[in-house]
Design a protein around this motif. Structure first.
Motif, mmCIF file in Angstrom:
data_model
loop_
_atom_site.group_PDB
_atom_site.id
_atom_site.type_symbol
_atom_site.label_atom_id
_atom_site.label_comp_id
_atom_site.label_asym_id
_atom_site.label_seq_id
_atom_site.Cartn_x
_atom_site.Cartn_y
_atom_site.Cartn_z
ATOM 1 N N PHE A 170 0.839 -1.201 0.000
ATOM 2 C CA PHE A 170 0.000 0.000 0.000
ATOM 3 C C PHE A 170 0.878 1.258 0.000
ATOM 4 N N ILE A 171 1.923 1.262 0.863
ATOM 5 C CA ILE A 171 2.817 2.438 0.933
ATOM 6 C C ILE A 171 3.520 2.625 -0.418
ATOM 7 N N ALA A 172 3.981 1.499 -0.997
ATOM 8 C CA ALA A 172 4.707 1.587 -2.272
ATOM 9 C C ALA A 172 3.812 2.182 -3.363
ATOM 10 N N LEU A 173 2.545 1.754 -3.414
ATOM 11 C CA LEU A 173 1.643 2.257 -4.456
ATOM 12 C C LEU A 173 1.216 3.694 -4.161
ATOM 13 N N TYR A 174 0.974 3.977 -2.885
ATOM 14 C CA TYR A 174 0.471 5.302 -2.474
ATOM 15 C C TYR A 174 1.472 6.409 -2.790
ATOM 16 N N GLN A 175 2.797 6.090 -2.651
ATOM 17 C CA GLN A 175 3.787 7.150 -2.828
ATOM 18 C C GLN A 175 4.270 7.290 -4.275
ATOM 19 N N MET A 176 3.727 6.445 -5.180
ATOM 20 C CA MET A 176 4.300 6.422 -6.519
ATOM 21 C C MET A 176 4.185 7.740 -7.267
ATOM 22 N N ASP A 177 3.052 8.433 -7.124
ATOM 23 C CA ASP A 177 2.923 9.671 -7.889
ATOM 24 C C ASP A 177 3.811 10.772 -7.318
ATOM 25 N N VAL A 178 4.069 10.742 -5.986
ATOM 26 C CA VAL A 178 4.990 11.735 -5.404
ATOM 27 C C VAL A 178 6.391 11.484 -5.948
ATOM 28 N N TRP A 179 6.761 10.217 -6.002
ATOM 29 C CA TRP A 179 8.079 9.865 -6.536
ATOM 30 C C TRP A 179 8.202 10.322 -7.998
ATOM 31 N N ALA A 180 7.133 10.069 -8.761
ATOM 32 C CA ALA A 180 7.159 10.461 -10.178
ATOM 33 C C ALA A 180 7.333 11.972 -10.301
ATOM 34 N N GLU A 181 6.577 12.696 -9.504
ATOM 35 C CA GLU A 181 6.646 14.161 -9.563
ATOM 36 C C GLU A 181 8.034 14.668 -9.200
ATOM 37 N N TYR A 182 8.692 13.889 -8.379
ATOM 38 C CA TYR A 182 9.990 14.282 -7.827
ATOM 39 C C TYR A 182 11.133 13.890 -8.763
ATOM 40 N N ARG A 183 11.024 12.703 -9.384
ATOM 41 C CA ARG A 183 12.183 12.134 -10.045
ATOM 42 C C ARG A 183 11.994 11.624 -11.470
ATOM 43 N N VAL A 184 10.754 11.450 -11.938
ATOM 44 C CA VAL A 184 10.586 10.886 -13.276
ATOM 45 C C VAL A 184 10.606 12.020 -14.302
ATOM 46 N N LYS A 185 11.472 11.885 -15.274
ATOM 47 C CA LYS A 185 11.731 12.986 -16.207
ATOM 48 C C LYS A 185 10.474 13.396 -16.975
ATOM 49 N N ASP A 186 9.648 12.406 -17.343
ATOM 50 C CA ASP A 186 8.444 12.739 -18.105
ATOM 51 C C ASP A 186 7.471 13.590 -17.303
ATOM 52 N N ALA A 187 7.606 13.534 -15.972
ATOM 53 C CA ALA A 187 6.638 14.241 -15.128
ATOM 54 C C ALA A 187 7.074 15.667 -14.804
ATOM 55 N N PHE A 188 8.277 16.080 -15.225
ATOM 56 C CA PHE A 188 8.664 17.413 -14.796
ATOM 57 C C PHE A 188 7.861 18.495 -15.502
ATOM 58 N N PRO A 189 7.579 19.567 -14.795
ATOM 59 C CA PRO A 189 6.642 20.574 -15.319
ATOM 60 C C PRO A 189 7.286 21.442 -16.407
ATOM 61 N N GLN A 190 7.405 20.848 -17.582
ATOM 62 C CA GLN A 190 8.105 21.490 -18.686
ATOM 63 C C GLN A 190 7.489 22.842 -19.079
ATOM 64 N N GLN A 191 6.156 22.870 -19.132
ATOM 65 C CA GLN A 191 5.461 24.109 -19.547
ATOM 66 C C GLN A 191 5.797 25.266 -18.622
ATOM 67 N N LYS A 192 5.743 24.970 -17.319
ATOM 68 C CA LYS A 192 5.991 26.032 -16.339
ATOM 69 C C LYS A 192 7.431 26.512 -16.442
ATOM 70 N N MET A 193 8.361 25.564 -16.606
ATOM 71 C CA MET A 193 9.780 25.945 -16.716
ATOM 72 C C MET A 193 9.996 26.777 -17.972
ATOM 73 N N GLN A 194 9.315 26.359 -19.028
ATOM 74 C CA GLN A 194 9.416 27.075 -20.296
ATOM 75 C C GLN A 194 8.971 28.528 -20.115
ATOM 76 N N SER A 195 7.877 28.725 -19.386
ATOM 77 C CA SER A 195 7.389 30.109 -19.242
ATOM 78 C C SER A 195 8.330 30.939 -18.370
ATOM 79 N N VAL A 196 9.029 30.307 -17.379
ATOM 80 C CA VAL A 196 10.025 31.055 -16.598
ATOM 81 C C VAL A 196 11.125 31.546 -17.537
ATOM 82 N N LEU A 197 11.586 30.629 -18.410
ATOM 83 C CA LEU A 197 12.674 30.992 -19.323
ATOM 84 C C LEU A 197 12.220 32.068 -20.300
ATOM 85 N N ASP A 198 10.956 32.000 -20.728
ATOM 86 C CA ASP A 198 10.433 33.046 -21.626
ATOM 87 C C ASP A 198 10.414 34.395 -20.913
#
Ligand SMILES: [Cu+2]
Length: 292
Positions: free
Chosen positions: A106-134
């Motif tokens: 349960f803990i492993a499944l429950y924390q998966m989206d936090v881990w993804a948000e933290y470390r999975v490259k596909d999940a990084f907020p590209q749009q937001k970063m793009q607008s900072v750079l703009d």
């Protein structure tokens, strides 16, 4: 004797619950409130695991108190029956293997989206970063890095490389993988815009180090031979601590830096100041532009 065991094993769970309830307000668990939205989710995970551990602890202590109370009662002078000996129970073995396995799953499944948000490259907020750079007016090609700085750990300091400004247009250039003549450098002083996700690239020049922003709950190993992207979002404009969390040599204790989260405007001003300092050749200019 039975009352001694009963009180003994009741005291610890009560103490545990009091400590668990009092700790958040006393700031015993964390170095202050989380300074990033992701940190809040990590804190929630910590509290969820703490609640599960506390319930398990109370349960096992209550079980111990009961068993010892019953066992001690059998040694009473007026006890009419003998102690009961057990040589193991297959059902109990199955229960205390399966139940923890489900809790861990349960803990492993429950924390998966936090881990993804933290470390999975596909999940990084590209749009937001793009607008900072703009907003920073960075001249970008489609495949330019989204990172705003390269942080290189070495025994025993943090070296930071920022992209510089285009000599023709004065615009902020993208960060290139290899050092450029226009790049800007700082040591132990990381500046980044706050209030939106930004990315840095992490490297190490020698041994393994660990990039640690305790107030933002960001911790990432710097591994020789790898360039590791980290994205982070500081909620407030203020100075945070940047530490090394890996015992990396005799000077590990002094491997400290500051991380300044500031407005985009102040970040650009900081880079312009670095640019001026690094291009200052110690020759004062006169009013008509000639060197004295
Ligand atoms: Cu280190």
């Amino acid at each position: 004797m039975k009352w001694f065991w009963c009180c003994f094993f009741t005291f610890w769970p009560i103490l545990a619950v009091i400590v668990c309830l009092a700790s958040p307000s006393l700031g015993w668990w964390f170095p202050g409130e989380s300074a990033s939205p992701l940190g809040e989710r990590i804190d929630d995970l910590f509290y969820m695991i703490l609640i599960i551990s506390t319930i398990t602890f109370i349960g096992t202590q209550a079980g111990l108190a009961y068993v010892l109370f019953r066992g001690a009662a059998d040694t009473d002078k007026d006890a009419s029956h003998k102690a009961w000996f057990s040589h193991g129970s297959h059902e109990l073995e199955v229960i205390w293997s399966v139940v923890p396995a489900f809790i861990l799953l349960f803990i492993a499944l429950y924390q998966m989206d936090v881990w993804a948000e933290y470390r999975v490259k596909d999940a990084f907020p590209q749009q937001k970063m793009q607008s900072v750079l703009d907003r920073l007016g960075q001249e970008r090609e489609a495949d330019s890095s989204l990172a705003l700085a390269e942080v290189t750990a070495r025994q025993f300091e943090w070296r930071i490389r920022y992209p510089g400004f285009d000599p023709e247009t004065g615009d902020l250039l993208p960060l290139m993988p290899e050092p450029q003549a226009t790049d800007l450098y700082a040591v132990n002083d990381l500046h980044l815009p706050s209030s939106s996700p930004v990315m840095i690239n992490l490297k190490t020049m020698d041994v393994q180090h660990s990039f640690f922003l305790p107030e933002l709950r960001i911790k990432q190993d710097a591994v020789p031979g790898l360039i590791i992207p980290i994205w982070l979002e500081a909620k407030e404009q203020r100075t945070y601590q940047l530490l090394c969390a890996e015992l990396c040599g005799w000077g590990h204790y002094k491997m400290k830096a500051r991380f300044v989260a500031e407005s985009e405007e102040n970040f650009l001003n900081y880079l312009r100041r670095l640019h001026e300092e690094q291009n200052y050749d110690r020759v004062e200019k006169t009013d008509d532009g000639a060197a004295e």
